[in-house]
Design an enzyme around this catalytic site. Sequence first.
Site, PDB file in Angstrom:
ATOM      1  N   MET A  52       9.595  -1.372   1.737  1.00 21.71           N
ATOM      2  CA  MET A  52       9.267  -2.780   1.958  1.00 21.71           C
ATOM      3  C   MET A  52       9.030  -3.053   3.439  1.00 21.71           C
ATOM      4  O   MET A  52       8.124  -3.810   3.815  1.00 21.71           O
ATOM      5  CB  MET A  52      10.388  -3.681   1.433  1.00 21.71           C
ATOM      6  N   GLY A  53       9.839  -2.436   4.303  1.00 21.17           N
ATOM      7  CA  GLY A  53       9.655  -2.600   5.741  1.00 21.17           C
ATOM      8  C   GLY A  53       8.326  -2.031   6.206  1.00 21.17           C
ATOM      9  O   GLY A  53       7.597  -2.667   6.966  1.00 21.17           O
ATOM     10  N   TRP A  85       5.710  -1.653   4.388  1.00 23.42           N
ATOM     11  CA  TRP A  85       4.650  -2.509   3.858  1.00 23.42           C
ATOM     12  C   TRP A  85       4.372  -3.684   4.799  1.00 23.42           C
ATOM     13  O   TRP A  85       3.219  -4.053   5.017  1.00 23.42           O
ATOM     14  CB  TRP A  85       5.039  -3.029   2.470  1.00 23.42           C
ATOM     15  N   HIS A  86       5.416  -4.253   5.390  1.00 27.33           N
ATOM     16  CA  HIS A  86       5.202  -5.370   6.313  1.00 27.33           C
ATOM     17  C   HIS A  86       4.482  -4.906   7.578  1.00 27.33           C
ATOM     18  O   HIS A  86       3.684  -5.664   8.154  1.00 27.33           O
ATOM     19  CB  HIS A  86       6.544  -6.011   6.683  1.00 27.33           C
ATOM     20  N   GLY A  87       4.740  -3.682   8.014  1.00 28.46           N
ATOM     21  CA  GLY A  87       4.063  -3.183   9.209  1.00 28.46           C
ATOM     22  C   GLY A  87       4.801  -2.013   9.820  1.00 28.46           C
ATOM     23  O   GLY A  87       6.016  -1.853   9.628  1.00 28.46           O
TER      24      GLY A  87
END
Length: 401
Positions: free
Chosen positions: A328-329, A331-333
């Site tokens: 998830m991290g 995915w954010h960048g």
Amino acid sequence: MTNFPYMIPYANPIYFCYLIIALLPMIITLLVKGKRWSWYQALVTLFFLYMSFGGKDWKQGVALIVYVFWQTVLVWLYFHYRQKKNNSYIFYLSVFLAIAPLALVKIVPFVSGHASILGFLGISYLTFKSVQMIMEIRDGSIKEYSVFRYIQFLLFFPTISSGPIDRYRRFEKDVENPIELEKYVDLLQKGIHNFFLGFLYKFIIGYYFGQVMMPFVAKIAEKYGGFSWALVAYMYVYSLYLFFDFAGYSLFAVGTSYLMGYNTPINFNKPFLSWNIKEFWNRWHMTLSFWFRDYIYMRLMFTLIKKKVFKSRIVASNVGYFALFLIMGVWHGLTWYYLVYGLYHAGLICLTDAWLRFKKKHKEKIPSNKLTHALAIFLTFNAVCFSFLIFSGFLDTLFFK
């Protein structure tokens, strides 16, 4: 068409004028005849996609067209392959190819310092829909596949830019089944309510926190430098801004869906009243957290337990949490604060699980009342706000630049 008002969805009050005018024929048709005009919905979709991806953003529009073609062909090929065979390698290859455009959009700026030409607003949420399709086709949950229906699902304009992330089978039921007048009237009422609440959240409260208070406390925090009360103030202000702005957008997206007769799932359910971090993720950006839970965490856990990678289910669960939130991290960048944000939440969930096991084992000794519940909400709220401070990237600006 140089004067055509190109704009980001729900970011400008003028956008809502076009939206209401376009939706009125749909609303009247649903109230009078109880059905949708698919051809009219297609025209409205094309109009709002052109509004969001035309003009100066025409490159995003081209990227969107190429992307939709790619995913449509990919899912079509996998669906027809799956009717005859079930090779795991082909499944993993299909998932990889579905994720590849998003991965390039995330990696290219990190490597080259320039945005990828494949990027467009909402590519993440469309990718989640595509991967979901492939996984459910493999599971046998999706037994029929229509190219037009899939494109309609992928390009459902109310939710295209930032969700909520719908499920194909739920969406398909809404399309195929005529909506009863009583149910539509209820959706219509909820849709109008969402619009008014969304305006309050995004354009009043969110604006005040984001445009008035946040620059003010940020300036003070930068003046003092390091850890200060101004930094704490920034943490709370940014957290509240993030919620009201995003929740406001989600209310608009869901409200628009309701007016069109689609029961799109909600995205927020009073997340700051959560009494632990697991409950928070059941209330914050719900469609995203449920997507990660169902399509990553649960499948990873099944594999770890089936192959007996770890003897302890607790260890397997903790490894699953860290893998999930690290993804998830990423995915954010690809920056340190997004990665730390993900690992921080994974650690909190592991600690919460340990506490719940301890509490269950010693429930006679540990008090449980309104006071302890309020304390749990207070602690969770502050833990979440600190995570949003990390997520904001402000610490990077304050300490490392």
